[in-house]
Design an enzyme around this catalytic site. Sequence first.
Site, PDB file in Angstrom:
ATOM      1  N   ARG A 283      11.486   3.272   3.687  1.00 44.01           N
ATOM      2  CA  ARG A 283      11.058   2.322   4.729  1.00 44.01           C
ATOM      3  C   ARG A 283      12.260   1.483   5.109  1.00 44.01           C
ATOM      4  NH1 ARG A 283       5.673  -1.317   4.514  1.00 44.01           N
ATOM      5  NH2 ARG A 283       4.830   0.732   5.052  1.00 44.01           N
TER       6      ARG A 283
ATOM      7  N   HIS B 180       4.923   5.601  11.509  1.00 46.42           N
ATOM      8  CA  HIS B 180       4.449   5.538  10.112  1.00 46.42           C
ATOM      9  C   HIS B 180       3.571   6.786   9.918  1.00 46.42           C
ATOM     10  CE1 HIS B 180       3.280   4.080   6.301  1.00 46.42           C
ATOM     11  NE2 HIS B 180       2.935   2.841   6.597  1.00 46.42           N
TER      12      HIS B 180
ATOM     13  N   LYS C 204      26.597  -5.993  -2.275  1.00 49.75           N
ATOM     14  CA  LYS C 204      28.069  -6.032  -2.253  1.00 49.75           C
ATOM     15  C   LYS C 204      28.588  -5.324  -1.002  1.00 49.75           C
ATOM     16  CE  LYS C 204      28.046  -4.338  -6.565  1.00 49.75           C
ATOM     17  NZ  LYS C 204      28.557  -3.783  -7.842  1.00 49.75           N
TER      18      LYS C 204
ATOM     19  N   ARG D 214       0.795  -1.221   0.000  1.00 46.34           N
ATOM     20  CA  ARG D 214       0.000   0.000   0.000  1.00 46.34           C
ATOM     21  C   ARG D 214       0.831   1.277   0.000  1.00 46.34           C
ATOM     22  NH1 ARG D 214      -2.624  -4.086   1.511  1.00 46.34           N
ATOM     23  NH2 ARG D 214      -0.651  -4.587   2.505  1.00 46.34           N
ATOM     24  N   THR D 215       1.809   1.354   0.898  1.00 41.93           N
ATOM     25  CA  THR D 215       2.519   2.629   1.050  1.00 41.93           C
ATOM     26  C   THR D 215       3.280   2.948  -0.224  1.00 41.93           C
ATOM     27  OG1 THR D 215       2.732   2.071   3.381  1.00 41.93           O
ATOM     28  CG2 THR D 215       4.025   3.947   2.593  1.00 41.93           C
TER      29      THR D 215
HETATM   30  N1   CP Z   1      -0.342   0.123   5.703  1.00 41.50           N
HETATM   31  C1   CP Z   1       0.859  -0.223   5.229  1.00 41.50           C
HETATM   32  O1   CP Z   1       1.905   0.305   5.644  1.00 41.50           O
HETATM   33  O2   CP Z   1       0.829  -1.220   4.279  1.00 41.50           O
HETATM   34  P1   CP Z   1       2.094  -1.734   3.476  1.00 41.50           P
HETATM   35  O3   CP Z   1       3.002  -2.433   4.471  1.00 41.50           O
HETATM   36  O4   CP Z   1       1.566  -2.657   2.428  1.00 41.50           O
HETATM   37  O5   CP Z   1       2.788  -0.526   2.898  1.00 41.50           O
END
Ligand code: CP
Length: 308
Positions: free
Chosen positions: A106, A134, A85, A57-58
């Site tokens: 992320r 988040h 590497k 999603r993100t």
């Molecule tokens: N809600 C969310 O962070 O989903 P993803 O891990 O799929 O990005």
Amino acid sequence: MRWDRKDLISIDQLDKEDIDHILRCAEILEPYSGRANKLLLCKGEILYCVFLEPSTRTQGSFVTAMLTLGGDVQIFNPEASSLKKSESRSDTLRTLEQFCDIVVIRDPQSGSVAQYADALDIPVINAGDGAGEHPTQALLDCFTIKRECGRLSNLNVVFMGDLKYGRTVHSLIRALRNYHGNKFYGYSPAGLEMPKELHGSDFMRIENMHDVFDLNPDVIYATRIQKERMLPEERDRFSYRIDNNFIQKLPKHARIMHPFPRVDELDTEIDNDPRVIPFKQIRYGVQTRMALLALMLGHEEEVFSLAK
Ligand code: CP
């Protein structure tokens, strides 16, 4: 308000006025968030997506948001990169910043994205740092709650599931504390409680899932048990399930939210109940992330000119 900071790392960087402003921008951009109605606000600008943990999603909604704003997107593939590497993540990111205008990161380590941001000159958005935060999920969750409940204040919000490792919960409770009169409840299997630093006089732990029915909940925010962050011997100890039997006893105005992915804590048999809204959250994520990208890339006035 004019966006006057480089990065978005923690929701604590935003006060009520900031969050209201981002949500207003998202409202303005909503009619343009469909694929048929693209804008040119970010034409010539490049977003790099650097996801060192899996995401559907993100990453997907940041890509859609940037393309809808008329910008371009690059997606980093860690498996095919010089990380293999033994290049450091810091050198990798300092390299990628030569190729783009803004980066979404992320990383599995809590606090790591803040450190990367310090080393980069371009804007950095935290797309989830381990069990830390988040912030963009919290913004889209606020957009969803405002749209579905009509307000962000005077809410009874029940957080369920893995409140220890669930970074979406950590950011959302911080965001909602900017609004008056909210009460928070936590239901989690023993061992996965809300971290102590997020407790407060507005927070109460509930011992039994069925205690929820006495709370007149406005929002039930369910989360997955994050087994990948646990020791192997812990992984099968925890489970809970929201099913038809459970939601039958909830008030009509209650909304069930979940940041997804779900595993088995939210039964698919209740997906068609109008109170169950995770796919709306996902949809609202596009315009919320469009708003953030536009603000962070300096297109605030252009966004507001769309409202005239
Ligand atoms: N809600 C969310 O962070 O989903 P993803 O891990 O799929 O990005």
